[in-house]
Design a protein around this motif. Sequence first.
Motif, PDB file in Angstrom:
ATOM      1  N   GLY A   4       0.772  -1.314   0.053  1.00 43.34           N
ATOM      2  CA  GLY A   4      -0.307   0.048  -0.186  1.00 43.34           C
ATOM      3  C   GLY A   4       0.262   1.380  -0.195  1.00 43.34           C
ATOM      4  O   GLY A   4       0.909   2.695  -1.066  1.00 43.34           O
ATOM      5  N   VAL A   5       2.319   0.964   0.702  1.00 44.72           N
ATOM      6  CA  VAL A   5       2.837   1.745   0.475  1.00 44.72           C
ATOM      7  C   VAL A   5       3.642   3.016   0.005  1.00 44.72           C
ATOM      8  O   VAL A   5       3.462   3.249  -0.766  1.00 44.72           O
ATOM      9  CB  VAL A   5       3.637   2.020   1.945  1.00 44.72           C
ATOM     10  CG1 VAL A   5       4.881   3.196   2.373  1.00 44.72           C
ATOM     11  CG2 VAL A   5       3.133   2.051   3.575  1.00 44.72           C
ATOM     12  N   LYS A   6       4.110   1.548  -1.124  1.00 39.69           N
ATOM     13  CA  LYS A   6       4.608   1.541  -2.231  1.00 39.69           C
ATOM     14  C   LYS A   6       4.254   2.029  -2.831  1.00 39.69           C
ATOM     15  O   LYS A   6       4.141   3.176  -3.962  1.00 39.69           O
ATOM     16  CB  LYS A   6       5.690   0.666  -2.423  1.00 39.69           C
ATOM     17  CG  LYS A   6       5.990  -0.054  -3.788  1.00 39.69           C
ATOM     18  CD  LYS A   6       7.571   1.014  -3.781  1.00 39.69           C
ATOM     19  CE  LYS A   6       8.258   0.168  -3.664  1.00 39.69           C
ATOM     20  NZ  LYS A   6       9.289   0.928  -3.808  1.00 39.69           N
ATOM     21  N   TYR A   7       2.691   1.577  -3.120  1.00 39.33           N
ATOM     22  CA  TYR A   7       1.941   2.405  -4.247  1.00 39.33           C
ATOM     23  C   TYR A   7       1.664   3.269  -4.599  1.00 39.33           C
ATOM     24  O   TYR A   7       1.605   4.277  -5.592  1.00 39.33           O
ATOM     25  CB  TYR A   7       0.160   1.302  -4.104  1.00 39.33           C
ATOM     26  CG  TYR A   7      -0.500   1.782  -6.109  1.00 39.33           C
ATOM     27  CD1 TYR A   7      -0.844   1.176  -7.085  1.00 39.33           C
ATOM     28  CD2 TYR A   7      -1.350   2.717  -4.958  1.00 39.33           C
ATOM     29  CE1 TYR A   7      -1.192   1.537  -7.485  1.00 39.33           C
ATOM     30  CE2 TYR A   7      -2.028   3.129  -6.013  1.00 39.33           C
ATOM     31  CZ  TYR A   7      -2.031   2.120  -7.646  1.00 39.33           C
ATOM     32  OH  TYR A   7      -2.664   2.840  -9.348  1.00 39.33           O
ATOM     33  N   LYS A  15       2.890   8.799  -6.056  1.00 42.86           N
ATOM     34  CA  LYS A  15       3.317  10.330  -6.224  1.00 42.86           C
ATOM     35  C   LYS A  15       3.733  10.721  -7.206  1.00 42.86           C
ATOM     36  O   LYS A  15       3.881  11.826  -7.728  1.00 42.86           O
ATOM     37  CB  LYS A  15       3.567  10.355  -5.021  1.00 42.86           C
ATOM     38  CG  LYS A  15       4.133  11.697  -4.246  1.00 42.86           C
ATOM     39  CD  LYS A  15       3.841  12.479  -2.768  1.00 42.86           C
ATOM     40  CE  LYS A  15       3.835  13.533  -2.535  1.00 42.86           C
ATOM     41  NZ  LYS A  15       4.753  13.418  -0.612  1.00 42.86           N
ATOM     42  N   GLN A  16       5.122   9.598  -7.261  1.00 40.95           N
ATOM     43  CA  GLN A  16       6.094   9.683  -8.129  1.00 40.95           C
ATOM     44  C   GLN A  16       6.116  10.321  -9.691  1.00 40.95           C
ATOM     45  O   GLN A  16       6.392  10.829 -10.728  1.00 40.95           O
ATOM     46  CB  GLN A  16       7.257   8.832  -8.062  1.00 40.95           C
ATOM     47  CG  GLN A  16       8.632   8.726  -8.311  1.00 40.95           C
ATOM     48  CD  GLN A  16       9.321   7.186  -7.956  1.00 40.95           C
ATOM     49  OE1 GLN A  16       9.483   6.813  -6.479  1.00 40.95           O
ATOM     50  NE2 GLN A  16       9.826   6.396  -8.765  1.00 40.95           N
ATOM     51  N   ASN A  17       5.266   9.503 -10.082  1.00 44.82           N
ATOM     52  CA  ASN A  17       4.713   9.757 -11.412  1.00 44.82           C
ATOM     53  C   ASN A  17       3.605  10.597 -11.474  1.00 44.82           C
ATOM     54  O   ASN A  17       3.023  10.768 -12.782  1.00 44.82           O
ATOM     55  CB  ASN A  17       3.819   8.043 -11.665  1.00 44.82           C
ATOM     56  CG  ASN A  17       4.943   6.993 -11.598  1.00 44.82           C
ATOM     57  OD1 ASN A  17       6.475   7.030 -11.902  1.00 44.82           O
ATOM     58  ND2 ASN A  17       4.571   5.806 -11.315  1.00 44.82           N
ATOM     59  N   ASN A  18       3.425  11.609 -10.646  1.00 40.98           N
ATOM     60  CA  ASN A  18       2.259  12.736 -10.545  1.00 40.98           C
ATOM     61  C   ASN A  18       0.887  12.275 -11.401  1.00 40.98           C
ATOM     62  O   ASN A  18       0.514  13.319 -12.072  1.00 40.98           O
ATOM     63  CB  ASN A  18       2.603  13.813 -11.552  1.00 40.98           C
ATOM     64  CG  ASN A  18       3.907  15.007 -11.353  1.00 40.98           C
ATOM     65  OD1 ASN A  18       3.881  15.130 -10.062  1.00 40.98           O
ATOM     66  ND2 ASN A  18       5.313  14.436 -11.571  1.00 40.98           N
ATOM     67  N   GLU A  19       0.895  10.929 -10.560  1.00 40.11           N
ATOM     68  CA  GLU A  19      -1.419  10.530 -11.232  1.00 40.11           C
ATOM     69  C   GLU A  19      -2.044  10.992  -9.884  1.00 40.11           C
ATOM     70  O   GLU A  19      -1.908  11.835  -8.931  1.00 40.11           O
ATOM     71  CB  GLU A  19      -1.141   8.702 -10.642  1.00 40.11           C
ATOM     72  CG  GLU A  19      -0.071   8.233 -11.585  1.00 40.11           C
ATOM     73  CD  GLU A  19      -0.217   6.286 -11.989  1.00 40.11           C
ATOM     74  OE1 GLU A  19       1.129   5.942 -12.203  1.00 40.11           O
ATOM     75  OE2 GLU A  19      -0.458   5.701 -10.714  1.00 40.11           O
ATOM     76  N   LYS A  20      -2.788  11.167 -10.544  1.00 42.67           N
ATOM     77  CA  LYS A  20      -4.028  11.856 -10.039  1.00 42.67           C
ATOM     78  C   LYS A  20      -4.972  10.510  -9.521  1.00 42.67           C
ATOM     79  O   LYS A  20      -6.344  10.224 -10.630  1.00 42.67           O
ATOM     80  CB  LYS A  20      -4.985  12.750 -10.668  1.00 42.67           C
ATOM     81  CG  LYS A  20      -6.062  13.624  -9.735  1.00 42.67           C
ATOM     82  CD  LYS A  20      -6.467  14.589 -10.755  1.00 42.67           C
ATOM     83  CE  LYS A  20      -7.625  14.818  -9.695  1.00 42.67           C
ATOM     84  NZ  LYS A  20      -8.583  16.204 -10.742  1.00 42.67           N
ATOM     85  N   HIS A  21      -5.109  10.471  -8.802  1.00 42.86           N
ATOM     86  CA  HIS A  21      -5.965   9.553  -7.836  1.00 42.86           C
ATOM     87  C   HIS A  21      -7.759  10.368  -7.763  1.00 42.86           C
ATOM     88  O   HIS A  21      -7.393  10.296  -6.324  1.00 42.86           O
ATOM     89  CB  HIS A  21      -5.596   7.963  -6.497  1.00 42.86           C
ATOM     90  CG  HIS A  21      -4.560   7.294  -7.636  1.00 42.86           C
ATOM     91  ND1 HIS A  21      -3.265   7.481  -8.490  1.00 42.86           N
ATOM     92  CD2 HIS A  21      -4.847   5.961  -7.677  1.00 42.86           C
ATOM     93  CE1 HIS A  21      -2.955   6.628  -8.619  1.00 42.86           C
ATOM     94  NE2 HIS A  21      -3.233   5.681  -8.443  1.00 42.86           N
ATOM     95  N   GLN A  49      -2.945  11.959  -0.300  1.00 46.25           N
ATOM     96  CA  GLN A  49      -2.761  12.468  -2.126  1.00 46.25           C
ATOM     97  C   GLN A  49      -4.325  12.987  -2.351  1.00 46.25           C
ATOM     98  O   GLN A  49      -4.259  13.567  -3.538  1.00 46.25           O
ATOM     99  CB  GLN A  49      -2.313  11.608  -3.108  1.00 46.25           C
ATOM    100  CG  GLN A  49      -1.016  10.801  -2.701  1.00 46.25           C
ATOM    101  CD  GLN A  49      -0.355  10.100  -3.593  1.00 46.25           C
ATOM    102  OE1 GLN A  49      -1.100   9.986  -5.052  1.00 46.25           O
ATOM    103  NE2 GLN A  49       0.733   9.127  -3.582  1.00 46.25           N
ATOM    104  N   GLY A  50      -4.961  13.197  -1.678  1.00 49.36           N
ATOM    105  CA  GLY A  50      -6.415  13.652  -1.702  1.00 49.36           C
ATOM    106  C   GLY A  50      -7.425  12.699  -2.334  1.00 49.36           C
ATOM    107  O   GLY A  50      -8.415  12.881  -2.536  1.00 49.36           O
TER     108      GLY A  50
END
Lengths: 458, 458
Positions: free
Chosen positions: A333-336, A341-347, A406-407
């Motif tokens: 979970g932490v790695k995901y 965040k690293q890949n600037n993905e918006k979840h 990450q919101g």
Amino acid sequence: MKKQTTFITSLILSLSLSSFAQDNDSTVIRKFFNESLSNGKSYEWLRDLTTNVGPRLSGSEGAKKAVQWGKTLLESGGYDRVFLQDVMVPHWVRGAKEEGYILDGKQKIKVPLVALGGSVATPKKGITAEVIEVKTFQELRALGKEKCEGKIIFFNRPMDPTKINTFEAYGQAGDQRRSGANEAAKLGAIGVIIRSLSSTENDFPHTGSMVYATGVPLIPAAALSTNAATLLSKTLKENPNTKFYFKQSCETLPDAPSHNVVAEIKGSEHPEEIIVVGGHLDSWDLAQGAHDDGTGIVQSMEVARLFKNLGIKPKHTIRIVLFMNEENGNRGGVKYAELAKQNNEKHIFALESDNGGFTPRGFGMQGASAELLAKVQSYRTLLAPYGLHEIERGGGGVDIGPLAPQGSVLIGFKPDAQRYFEYHHASNDTFDTVNQRELEMGAASMASLIYLLDNLTN
Amino acid sequence: MKKQTTFITSLILSLSLSSFAQDNDSTVIRKFFNESLSNGKSYEWLRDLTTNVGPRLSGSEGAKKAVQWGKTLLESGGYDRVFLQDVMVPHWVRGAKEEGYILDGKQKIKVPLVALGGSVATPKKGITAEVIEVKTFQELRALGKEKCEGKIIFFNRPMDPTKINTFEAYGQAGDQRRSGANEAAKLGAIGVIIRSLSSTENDFPHTGSMVYATGVPLIPAAALSTNAATLLSKTLKENPNTKFYFKQSCETLPDAPSHNVVAEIKGSEHPEEIIVVGGHLDSWDLAQGAHDDGTGIVQSMEVARLFKNLGIKPKHTIRIVLFMNEENGNRGGVKYAELAKQNNEKHIFALESDNGGFTPRGFGMQGASAELLAKVQSYRTLLAPYGLHEIERGGGGVDIGPLAPQGSVLIGFKPDAQRYFEYHHASNDTFDTVNQRELEMGAASMASLIYLLDNLTN
């Protein structure tokens, strides 16, 4: 007059459109349930995972097989992308079967006992000591070092049976398992045994994770079955000098490489916005990990299949994530979340199923605005025909938890969990305790919510 | 000004009183659940009934034992009155274990088969004939006498898996069992086999009642397990000349004397107005009758115990009724209503639990005015914390049905019934399939509703 007519016309138009949208939504939801209940794959996948792969504690051969199993199955689903995320996980092994005995001065009574996950071993010949029974840390501390030194501390506070929400009862009793060894070690105890965190009286000891605090001696910790705990308590009342013996040979090996398994259906309108649906692939070593969390895994995979099979193309990207290591570390979970965040993905949303594969009752929402919660609650009219009445604030899930900063809005699937703690973390968490219809209805419920959320934000 | 002040004062007063009443109601409901979940007796009573008394088909030794069991237990409860009502019941016996074989021309495949309750025997050597598979009566009639004469008709329409309400699916498939033999006999068939009315694919044949129509030849009727039905259907596709053999030696003996068991807590304000709470004491002969309807019996008895034990004195008289013969005749239900009429009793409400001992979801109301239904629905705020969301119109129950013409409002307890038809009328309807918490929550739910209804009409 013109203006008013236009207003009324547009009101009527908007009402009809809204009613059309609801009709369409209810048709799609009906399709999800029809397909899942008639041709669902989750039950056979679960049979395969629990009986052919079997137990799959992080770092074990079973966990490796499970990763391969998930990847292969998802690859056969024809999704846009299937990939693994590397993650290093704790590698704790139970070793030889544990032994536990009540020594009441007259006889040696064998009792079911298992080491807690993360515990150290006893010395090779085991430990024998007098037993101090307590219900709370407060009670323990009041006894002081003098009474605890050299003893085995027995934490015997049951899960509160009057809590309708069994997770609440579990949470309230959980300190004994998680930190009992630390509290006991501070007072010089040489070992800890706890009453299993279970809602029923039976002979299955329930394991689960514990973590040693820094600077405190590492003493071995184990769980007794609830029946054995009741027996020990009774024996202690009759003879306060009763001793207990246990032996376990568990150990923590160096971290091992493992993986989250991810499959993706690309969004047609907002591919950059991601909705996660997942459960955890690891289980404890004692059991098949059916309700914890094989059911969450196969339901998540079924959500993807339902969208694909019914030709429903999501606007946002849907990611099925089979997380690794929820049970003793949450490294997956932490790695995901780290990679997101690293890949600037918006979840935008993450939905987890990790409360068992029972009849669906609703969803718990975490991090939703009051407006969003009210909007999702307004879907009750669509969801109630399927028994989904409970849409409230609540926890999302351990694996998706790290996405919160990450919101992302986190959502926990809520099945009926009255039976869950009969099986949780014990060897009786097996395939035969899962009902096919209940499981399939859960998958369809999850797909329905994801569909509604996908259409919420355009 | 005076008037308005008075109005506002009285409004505030009435609001506070109403809020006080709600507080009090919620406290009582909480007590019912606390007591049932902590010290409930229903589970141990069920263990005793299902394992020590066991199967208890009307007219059998088991049914006699069950009457004695219920009477003795209720007498020990300290209620105002415990009595038996005499009733003559049908006495059907299964005889020797049935045999069934698929004869595909190459081999003889043994399949699980049971006679339907009420069926006649086959000739002593059994019957062998070609098989005509149909899904509906319409399809059967279209085949006509020519194709059916001398054949065994195989009704193979499954319960619709897409129905969320499993009782609806059961209802839709039930004609095959109830009337299949009559329809087939009209066309000259010599026997009938049906696909078990079950929601799952397994090896347990499910029995259940059938009734011969007058003027139609009596041909033997039996149920195949769902797996066997699927196999037979597949075999027939491969070889349409496949034959089937079955043998059963059941028979209907003369009616036998039996009893309803009744216990009464006298109302403190309206002793002449009665609220019935019940289930049925009889079961099929194949099983322990755990979910059908041991759970309804022990929940009803627990309702009485909860009132008594918590010192809650009902305003109206509460009657716990253990009805006899729901499964194959409803003689107990009919007799109870007959006596009620004869004795000029006024039954205001009757609540039945006969849908399994699963997690409570709500109640179905039959014969309630719109106003009463709305009033009971307004209790959702009190009941929802216990998972009771579903308060709708719906069936009351077979046993209480005959009270309807007397103006009683009938209420069916609604548990989560996704698993029910896995066990219903089959030998796997055993004690171990009942979860203690689910059972106890059902009893507390029933007590809560009875309490609210008792306080509704002053």
